[in-house]
Design a protein around this motif. Structure first.
Motif, PDB file in Angstrom:
ATOM      1  N   MET A   1      -2.478  -6.837 -10.745  1.00  0.00           N
ATOM      2  CA  MET A   1      -2.323  -8.071  -9.984  1.00  0.00           C
ATOM      3  C   MET A   1      -2.818  -7.858  -8.551  1.00  0.00           C
ATOM      4  N   LYS A   2      -3.750  -8.704  -8.139  1.00  0.00           N
ATOM      5  CA  LYS A   2      -4.330  -8.577  -6.806  1.00  0.00           C
ATOM      6  C   LYS A   2      -3.693  -9.591  -5.876  1.00  0.00           C
ATOM      7  N   ILE A   3      -3.142  -9.088  -4.756  1.00  0.00           N
ATOM      8  CA  ILE A   3      -2.500  -9.964  -3.773  1.00  0.00           C
ATOM      9  C   ILE A   3      -3.102  -9.700  -2.399  1.00  0.00           C
ATOM     10  N   LYS A   4      -3.488 -10.760  -1.723  1.00  0.00           N
ATOM     11  CA  LYS A   4      -3.961 -10.666  -0.343  1.00  0.00           C
ATOM     12  C   LYS A   4      -2.888 -11.248   0.557  1.00  0.00           C
ATOM     13  N   LEU A   5      -2.524 -10.494   1.585  1.00  0.00           N
ATOM     14  CA  LEU A   5      -1.502 -10.921   2.540  1.00  0.00           C
ATOM     15  C   LEU A   5      -2.173 -11.317   3.847  1.00  0.00           C
ATOM     16  N   ILE A   6      -2.059 -12.588   4.192  1.00  0.00           N
ATOM     17  CA  ILE A   6      -2.651 -13.116   5.415  1.00  0.00           C
ATOM     18  C   ILE A   6      -1.539 -13.521   6.378  1.00  0.00           C
ATOM     19  N   CYS A   7      -1.735 -13.248   7.653  1.00  0.00           N
ATOM     20  CA  CYS A   7      -0.821 -13.758   8.675  1.00  0.00           C
ATOM     21  C   CYS A   7      -1.645 -14.240   9.862  1.00  0.00           C
ATOM     22  N   ASP A   8      -1.021 -15.035  10.727  1.00  0.00           N
ATOM     23  CA  ASP A   8      -1.718 -15.429  11.949  1.00  0.00           C
ATOM     24  C   ASP A   8      -1.291 -14.502  13.085  1.00  0.00           C
ATOM     25  N   SER A   9      -1.995 -14.598  14.211  1.00  0.00           N
ATOM     26  CA  SER A   9      -1.742 -13.630  15.280  1.00  0.00           C
ATOM     27  C   SER A   9      -0.519 -13.956  16.125  1.00  0.00           C
ATOM     28  N   MET A  10       0.269 -14.975  15.727  1.00  0.00           N
ATOM     29  CA  MET A  10       1.591 -15.136  16.315  1.00  0.00           C
ATOM     30  C   MET A  10       2.554 -14.095  15.765  1.00  0.00           C
ATOM     31  N   CYS A  11       2.172 -13.445  14.670  1.00  0.00           N
ATOM     32  CA  CYS A  11       2.973 -12.369  14.077  1.00  0.00           C
ATOM     33  C   CYS A  11       2.547 -11.043  14.699  1.00  0.00           C
ATOM     34  N   ASP A  12       3.426 -10.410  15.444  1.00  0.00           N
ATOM     35  CA  ASP A  12       3.124  -9.092  16.014  1.00  0.00           C
ATOM     36  C   ASP A  12       3.597  -8.031  15.031  1.00  0.00           C
ATOM     37  N   ILE A  13       2.649  -7.263  14.509  1.00  0.00           N
ATOM     38  CA  ILE A  13       2.963  -6.278  13.475  1.00  0.00           C
ATOM     39  C   ILE A  13       2.469  -4.899  13.886  1.00  0.00           C
ATOM     40  N   PRO A  14       3.107  -3.840  13.379  1.00  0.00           N
ATOM     41  CA  PRO A  14       2.672  -2.476  13.701  1.00  0.00           C
ATOM     42  C   PRO A  14       1.260  -2.212  13.185  1.00  0.00           C
ATOM     43  N   GLU A  15       0.553  -1.338  13.852  1.00  0.00           N
ATOM     44  CA  GLU A  15      -0.817  -1.017  13.456  1.00  0.00           C
ATOM     45  C   GLU A  15      -0.891  -0.497  12.032  1.00  0.00           C
ATOM     46  N   GLU A  16       0.109   0.295  11.605  1.00  0.00           N
ATOM     47  CA  GLU A  16       0.041   0.856  10.252  1.00  0.00           C
ATOM     48  C   GLU A  16       0.164  -0.215   9.177  1.00  0.00           C
ATOM     49  N   ILE A  17       0.760  -1.357   9.525  1.00  0.00           N
ATOM     50  CA  ILE A  17       0.797  -2.485   8.589  1.00  0.00           C
ATOM     51  C   ILE A  17      -0.511  -3.272   8.679  1.00  0.00           C
ATOM     52  N   ASN A  18      -0.953  -3.535   9.888  1.00  0.00           N
ATOM     53  CA  ASN A  18      -2.192  -4.298  10.103  1.00  0.00           C
ATOM     54  C   ASN A  18      -3.403  -3.615   9.482  1.00  0.00           C
ATOM     55  N   PHE A  22      -5.006  -4.661   2.177  1.00  0.00           N
ATOM     56  CA  PHE A  22      -4.708  -5.995   1.636  1.00  0.00           C
ATOM     57  C   PHE A  22      -4.152  -6.951   2.698  1.00  0.00           C
ATOM     58  N   VAL A  23      -4.056  -6.499   3.947  1.00  0.00           N
ATOM     59  CA  VAL A  23      -3.531  -7.338   5.031  1.00  0.00           C
ATOM     60  C   VAL A  23      -4.676  -7.839   5.903  1.00  0.00           C
ATOM     61  N   GLU A  24      -4.628  -9.121   6.235  1.00  0.00           N
ATOM     62  CA  GLU A  24      -5.612  -9.674   7.176  1.00  0.00           C
ATOM     63  C   GLU A  24      -4.907 -10.602   8.158  1.00  0.00           C
ATOM     64  N   MET A  25      -5.202 -10.411   9.438  1.00  0.00           N
ATOM     65  CA  MET A  25      -4.659 -11.275  10.479  1.00  0.00           C
ATOM     66  C   MET A  25      -5.737 -12.247  10.940  1.00  0.00           C
ATOM     67  N   ILE A  26      -5.405 -13.554  10.934  1.00  0.00           N
ATOM     68  CA  ILE A  26      -6.329 -14.571  11.408  1.00  0.00           C
ATOM     69  C   ILE A  26      -5.942 -14.935  12.844  1.00  0.00           C
ATOM     70  N   PRO A  27      -6.870 -14.839  13.778  1.00  0.00           N
ATOM     71  CA  PRO A  27      -6.513 -15.014  15.189  1.00  0.00           C
ATOM     72  C   PRO A  27      -6.391 -16.467  15.626  1.00  0.00           C
ATOM     73  N   LEU A  28      -5.438 -16.729  16.515  1.00  0.00           N
ATOM     74  CA  LEU A  28      -5.423 -17.971  17.260  1.00  0.00           C
ATOM     75  C   LEU A  28      -6.472 -17.870  18.367  1.00  0.00           C
ATOM     76  N   THR A  29      -6.745 -18.981  19.013  1.00  0.00           N
ATOM     77  CA  THR A  29      -7.673 -18.999  20.140  1.00  0.00           C
ATOM     78  C   THR A  29      -6.883 -19.062  21.437  1.00  0.00           C
ATOM     79  N   ILE A  30      -7.269 -18.252  22.411  1.00  0.00           N
ATOM     80  CA  ILE A  30      -6.638 -18.222  23.732  1.00  0.00           C
ATOM     81  C   ILE A  30      -7.630 -18.738  24.756  1.00  0.00           C
TER      82      ILE A  30
END
Length: 280
Positions: A1-18, A22-30
């Motif tokens: 089973m293939k799972i992709k985990l996406i989060c936005d950049s309002m989620c602050d996560i440790p580098e080892e998770i990022n 299978f993890v991808e962070m989609i950035p907000l615009t500043i």
């Protein structure tokens, strides 16, 4: 089973998770000083702190767009992935709504989860989901159900070292900000029902680390042995060392992660911040 985990950049996560495949962070615009930046793409966190400290204008954040989400969802579902997308609080940004609009226009198994938190609080859900994906015992739908079950266990405390940013953004009355800065009073904040709330106050900066540990222990009835702890900071590394020492001396946890406040949270609190969160 293939799972992709996406989060936005309002989620602050440790580098080892990022850094997991299978993890991808989609950035907000500043937007700052009339320039647009993609969070975490056009600058590092250190570079952003420097930009913030040298800017005269309050940064503005823009939600992840429908198109950004749709592009990612289409890419990964076509590659055979089920997608779990964790967003920062729907009450703080329209990103959750953008994700749901994109989901409606894409075929495939896509699950959108509103963390109702920001920063380290949202990050707790990303950490949990990543652990469950690696264990390989649950499908994407079951993992989201587990995230729902952990809502009552997620706690977040954070302290901005200046009230100026909260005042400029309208999140704090000017009189309160003026008196707080004059007396060096720091608010200890949390999030409830997706919105910021001041829980307590501390005078000066010396007692912040011990107070944060006092409060997170109290929230967990003094026992964190089965909990995941995340501690975070911005540009104030020396203050963070005190928090690290307090956590090391007084908290025995299942796992302690370290991360840094990203541009989304620091745009509203300033670059100097300390935070701690806990969850199952």
């Amino acid at each position: 089973m293939k799972i992709k985990l996406i989060c936005d950049s309002m989620c602050d996560i440790p580098e080892e998770i990022n850094n997991k495949e299978f993890v991808e962070m989609i950035p907000l615009t500043i937007n700052i000083d009339n320039k647009e930046y993609k969070d975490g793409v056009d600058f590092t966190k250190e570079e952003f702190y420097n930009i913030l400290e040298n800017s005269h204008d309050l940064p503005k954040t823009s939600q992840v767009t429908y198109v950004d989400f749709k592009d990612r969802f289409e890419q990964y579902t076509k590659e055979g992935y089920d997608v779990i997308c964790i967003t920062g609080s729907s009450k703080a940004s329209g990103t959750f709504q953008s994700a749901n609009l994109a989901k409606a226009d894409v075929d495939g198994n896509i699950y959108i989860f509103d963390s109702l938190f920001l920063s380290l609080g949202s990050g707790q859900y990303v950490i949990k989901a990543s652990h469950l994906i690696e264990e390989g015992n649950l499908n994407a739908k079951e993992i989201v159900k587990e995230l729902e079950k952990m809502r009552e266990s997620v706690n977040l405390l954070f302290v901005p070292f200046t009230l100026e940013y909260l005042k400029q953004s309208g999140r704090l009355p000017s009189v309160v900000s003026f008196v707080g800065n004059m007396l060096s009073i720091k608010p200890i904040c949390t999030m409830q029902d997706g919105k910021n709330k001041i829980l307590s106050k501390v005078r000066g900066t010396k007692q912040i680390a011990s107070k944060l540990v006092d409060m997170i222990l109290e929230m967990n009835n003094g026992n964190l042995e089965d909990k995941i702890i995340t501690i975070g900071y911005g540009s104030n590394e020396e203050d963070f060392k005190k928090l690290q020492e307090e956590v090391s001396k007084r908290i025995k946890a299942k796992k302690v992660y370290i991360t840094r406040g990203g541009s989304c949270i620091c745009s509203h609190t300033g670059p100097e911040i300390l935070a701690i969160s806990s969850s199952y």
